[in-house]
Scaffold this motif. Structure first.
Motif, PDB file in Angstrom:
ATOM      1  N   ASN A  53       0.938  -1.091   0.013  1.00 31.69           N
ATOM      2  CA  ASN A  53      -0.037   0.266  -0.199  1.00 31.69           C
ATOM      3  C   ASN A  53       0.945   1.429   0.044  1.00 31.69           C
ATOM      4  N   LEU A  54       2.057   1.130   0.730  1.00 35.82           N
ATOM      5  CA  LEU A  54       2.960   2.402   0.798  1.00 35.82           C
ATOM      6  C   LEU A  54       3.462   2.537  -0.602  1.00 35.82           C
ATOM      7  N   ALA A  55       3.676   1.423  -1.226  1.00 33.02           N
ATOM      8  CA  ALA A  55       4.587   1.555  -2.569  1.00 33.02           C
ATOM      9  C   ALA A  55       3.437   2.192  -3.400  1.00 33.02           C
ATOM     10  N   SER A  56       2.352   1.840  -3.347  1.00 36.77           N
ATOM     11  CA  SER A  56       1.192   2.292  -4.458  1.00 36.77           C
ATOM     12  C   SER A  56       0.783   3.661  -3.921  1.00 36.77           C
ATOM     13  N   LYS A  57       1.006   3.976  -2.842  1.00 37.20           N
ATOM     14  CA  LYS A  57       0.395   5.174  -2.122  1.00 37.20           C
ATOM     15  C   LYS A  57      -1.159   5.063  -1.736  1.00 37.20           C
ATOM     16  N   SER A  58      -1.406   3.789  -1.361  1.00 32.11           N
ATOM     17  CA  SER A  58      -2.849   3.585  -1.156  1.00 32.11           C
ATOM     18  C   SER A  58      -2.860   2.924   0.263  1.00 32.11           C
ATOM     19  N   SER A  59      -3.680   3.237   1.109  1.00 33.44           N
ATOM     20  CA  SER A  59      -3.982   2.775   2.455  1.00 33.44           C
ATOM     21  C   SER A  59      -4.874   1.525   2.427  1.00 33.44           C
ATOM     22  N   LYS A  60      -5.585   1.466   1.331  1.00 31.92           N
ATOM     23  CA  LYS A  60      -6.601   0.288   1.159  1.00 31.92           C
ATOM     24  C   LYS A  60      -7.322   0.458   2.638  1.00 31.92           C
ATOM     25  N   SER A  61      -7.556   1.631   2.729  1.00 33.84           N
ATOM     26  CA  SER A  61      -8.733   1.845   3.765  1.00 33.84           C
ATOM     27  C   SER A  61      -9.793   2.900   3.714  1.00 33.84           C
ATOM     28  N   ILE A  62     -11.129   2.979   4.146  1.00 29.96           N
ATOM     29  CA  ILE A  62     -12.061   3.745   3.708  1.00 29.96           C
ATOM     30  C   ILE A  62     -12.454   4.549   5.190  1.00 29.96           C
ATOM     31  N   GLY A  63     -12.518   5.874   5.088  1.00 35.70           N
ATOM     32  CA  GLY A  63     -12.808   6.600   6.439  1.00 35.70           C
ATOM     33  C   GLY A  63     -14.497   6.466   6.589  1.00 35.70           C
ATOM     34  N   VAL A  64     -15.067   6.071   7.643  1.00 38.63           N
ATOM     35  CA  VAL A  64     -16.369   6.428   7.968  1.00 38.63           C
ATOM     36  C   VAL A  64     -16.731   7.512   8.969  1.00 38.63           C
ATOM     37  N   ILE A  65     -17.474   8.535   8.572  1.00 32.21           N
ATOM     38  CA  ILE A  65     -17.650   9.674   9.620  1.00 32.21           C
ATOM     39  C   ILE A  65     -19.283   9.596  10.126  1.00 32.21           C
ATOM     40  N   MET A  66     -19.081   9.467  11.177  1.00 35.50           N
ATOM     41  CA  MET A  66     -20.415   9.392  12.225  1.00 35.50           C
ATOM     42  C   MET A  66     -20.800  11.009  12.541  1.00 35.50           C
ATOM     43  N   ARG A 120      -4.502   8.669   5.043  1.00 34.66           N
ATOM     44  CA  ARG A 120      -4.561   7.659   6.082  1.00 34.66           C
ATOM     45  C   ARG A 120      -5.839   6.719   5.689  1.00 34.66           C
ATOM     46  N   VAL A 121      -6.662   7.481   4.734  1.00 35.48           N
ATOM     47  CA  VAL A 121      -7.693   6.572   4.022  1.00 35.48           C
ATOM     48  C   VAL A 121      -7.674   7.034   2.581  1.00 35.48           C
ATOM     49  N   ASP A 122      -8.379   5.965   1.434  1.00 33.93           N
ATOM     50  CA  ASP A 122      -8.157   6.323   0.191  1.00 33.93           C
ATOM     51  C   ASP A 122      -9.700   7.160  -0.253  1.00 33.93           C
ATOM     52  N   GLY A 123     -10.367   7.182   0.680  1.00 35.36           N
ATOM     53  CA  GLY A 123     -11.818   7.703   0.590  1.00 35.36           C
ATOM     54  C   GLY A 123     -12.616   7.672   1.799  1.00 35.36           C
ATOM     55  N   ILE A 124     -13.709   8.463   1.881  1.00 35.53           N
ATOM     56  CA  ILE A 124     -14.755   8.662   3.126  1.00 35.53           C
ATOM     57  C   ILE A 124     -16.184   8.631   2.867  1.00 35.53           C
ATOM     58  N   VAL A 125     -16.598   7.887   3.431  1.00 32.70           N
ATOM     59  CA  VAL A 125     -18.167   7.739   3.487  1.00 32.70           C
ATOM     60  C   VAL A 125     -18.769   8.418   4.623  1.00 32.70           C
ATOM     61  N   MET A 126     -19.628   9.518   4.380  1.00 28.58           N
ATOM     62  CA  MET A 126     -20.156  10.437   5.581  1.00 28.58           C
ATOM     63  C   MET A 126     -21.581   9.710   5.766  1.00 28.58           C
ATOM     64  N   GLU A 141     -14.116  20.457  -2.546  1.00 28.74           N
ATOM     65  CA  GLU A 141     -13.127  21.399  -3.123  1.00 28.74           C
ATOM     66  C   GLU A 141     -11.592  20.761  -3.323  1.00 28.74           C
ATOM     67  N   CYS A 142     -11.400  19.736  -2.298  1.00 27.35           N
ATOM     68  CA  CYS A 142      -9.793  19.245  -2.631  1.00 27.35           C
ATOM     69  C   CYS A 142      -9.968  17.823  -3.521  1.00 27.35           C
ATOM     70  N   GLN A 143     -11.290  17.745  -3.878  1.00 28.73           N
ATOM     71  CA  GLN A 143     -11.421  16.581  -4.823  1.00 28.73           C
ATOM     72  C   GLN A 143     -11.027  15.156  -4.382  1.00 28.73           C
ATOM     73  N   PHE A 144     -11.334  14.861  -3.055  1.00 25.59           N
ATOM     74  CA  PHE A 144     -10.978  14.006  -2.425  1.00 25.59           C
ATOM     75  C   PHE A 144     -12.346  12.719  -2.514  1.00 25.59           C
ATOM     76  N   PRO A 145     -11.876  11.520  -2.733  1.00 28.02           N
ATOM     77  CA  PRO A 145     -13.087  10.600  -3.222  1.00 28.02           C
ATOM     78  C   PRO A 145     -13.833  10.499  -1.763  1.00 28.02           C
ATOM     79  N   PHE A 146     -15.206  10.923  -2.084  1.00 24.41           N
ATOM     80  CA  PHE A 146     -16.224  10.755  -0.727  1.00 24.41           C
ATOM     81  C   PHE A 146     -17.597  10.481  -1.354  1.00 24.41           C
ATOM     82  N   THR A 147     -18.551   9.693  -0.379  1.00 28.44           N
ATOM     83  CA  THR A 147     -19.706   9.427  -0.765  1.00 28.44           C
ATOM     84  C   THR A 147     -20.536   9.828   0.330  1.00 28.44           C
TER      85      THR A 147
END
Length: 343
Positions: A53-66, A120-126, A141-147
């Motif tokens: 994941n470090l080599a590919s600059k991916s965390s293979k994790s998604i953030g979940v925001i409560m 720390r994550v590749d994307g975020i679910v709110m 605005e920062c065009q970070f992947p989120f749904t």
């Protein structure tokens, strides 16, 4: 130490093929995948996902925001169920989950900024949509992947979200009570900071308007998911000169609490007052009386939100989409024809 080259040699494939098997690439045949995995097990080879994941600059994790701290969120069964859907899809796609822990809007925003800037994550679910939400605006605005689970307050056509049609279903629920003869119908909504509250109140108003019933502002009360708040809401409604005979509540938990407080006021459901909830929680069919509720397919909301996010992570140029999850109205024993009981 066993390496990927050792696995490739024994499996008689190229090292790149082993990498594709580890990534579960669909272009690799099931026969080859099976052979490579057998060799990996035989040699005791375990991929170093963290290094990959470090080599590919991916965390293979998604953030979940409560919407608030996990402690308070998990007191409402809606969130464990929507999280179950997210977890299932994340597991299928080999992603981990990072849960937010912020207790205030400011803490949540700081945590989101930290997730994004620290990769720390590749994307975020709110798991909520707030009015004038600083965090959602920042992610956009920062065009970070989120749904988003819920309809965005702004940029609706440019944000991917998964939601029920809350305006329509609340209109239908209110119509149900009106058709039972209830013309004095109140709604106990959630916080006015959340779009779902605004949408459901909108649906409630539409039903009244179409039925030719005058809208009464005092019939809309809000709660903050605490027992005292719900008690205050119920007490204020029943103290009105013309108290409601039917109540639409924001979710089943509110309906349970409202029913309990009504009983303390000497009012029985549905004998004196009819009540409807949302989310069709597991206990709803076993409550006394069994609660009429809208099944919002909570698991599906989470599953599709995670699926859309992972699609966006894999294909950043993908256009925003809206997915509407169907609901089901479940009629039980908490509503009665006006005049059958309450005269």
């Amino acid at each position: 130490m066993v390496t990927i080259k050792d696995v490739a040699k024994l499996a008689n494939v190229a090292p790149s093929t082993v990498s594709r098997v580890i990534a579960n690439n669909p272009r690799i045949s099931e026969k080859t995948k099976r052979r490579v995995r057998e060799v990996m097990e035989e040699l005791g080879y375990h991929p170093n996902f963290q290094a990959r994941n470090l080599a590919s600059k991916s965390s293979k994790s998604i953030g979940v925001i409560m919407p608030n701290s996990t402690y308070h969120a998990f007191q409402n069964p809606f969130f464990p169920e929507v999280l179950r859907g997210i977890s299932m899809n994340a597991h299928e796609n080999l992603f981990g989950i990072y849960l937010s822990t912020g207790s205030t809007e400011e803490e949540i925003h700081e945590e989101i900024v930290s997730m994004v800037q620290g990769r720390r994550v590749d994307g975020i679910v709110m798991l909520y949509s707030r009015v004038n939400d600083l965090s959602m605006r920042y992610l956009h605005e920062c065009q970070f992947p989120f749904t988003v689970v819920g309809r965005p307050y702004e940029n609706e056509d440019r944000v991917t979200f998964v939601d029920n049609d809350n305006i329509y279903i609340t209109k239908q629920v209110t119509n149900y009570l009106i058709q039972l003869g209830h013309r004095d119908v109140a709604i106990i909504g959630g916080s006015k900071d959340f779009v779902v509250t605004l949408d459901r109140i909108n649906g409630y108003k539409k039903a009244l308007e179409e039925a030719g019933i005058s809208f009464r502002p005092e019939y809309i009360v809000h709660e903050d998911s605490t027992k005292n708040s719900i008690k205050t809401a119920v007490t204020s409604l029943m103290a009105l000169p013309s108290p409601p005979t039917g109540i639409v509540t924001m979710d089943d938990m509110v309906a349970y609490e409202a029913t309990s407080h009504l009983e303390k006021l000497g009012l029985l459901v549905p004998h004196d007052i009819s009540i409807v909830g949302f989310n069709n929680l597991m206990l709803s069919e076993h409550s006394k009386p069994p609660l009429t509720s809208v099944d919002t397919s909570t698991y599906e909301l989470g599953y599709h939100a995670a699926n859309c996010l992972i699609e966006k992570i894999k294909e950043p140029s993908m256009l925003a989409k809206r997915i509407t999850i169907p609901t089901k109205f479940i009629e039980r024993k908490s509503c009665a024809q006006r005049g059958t009981h309450n005269i």
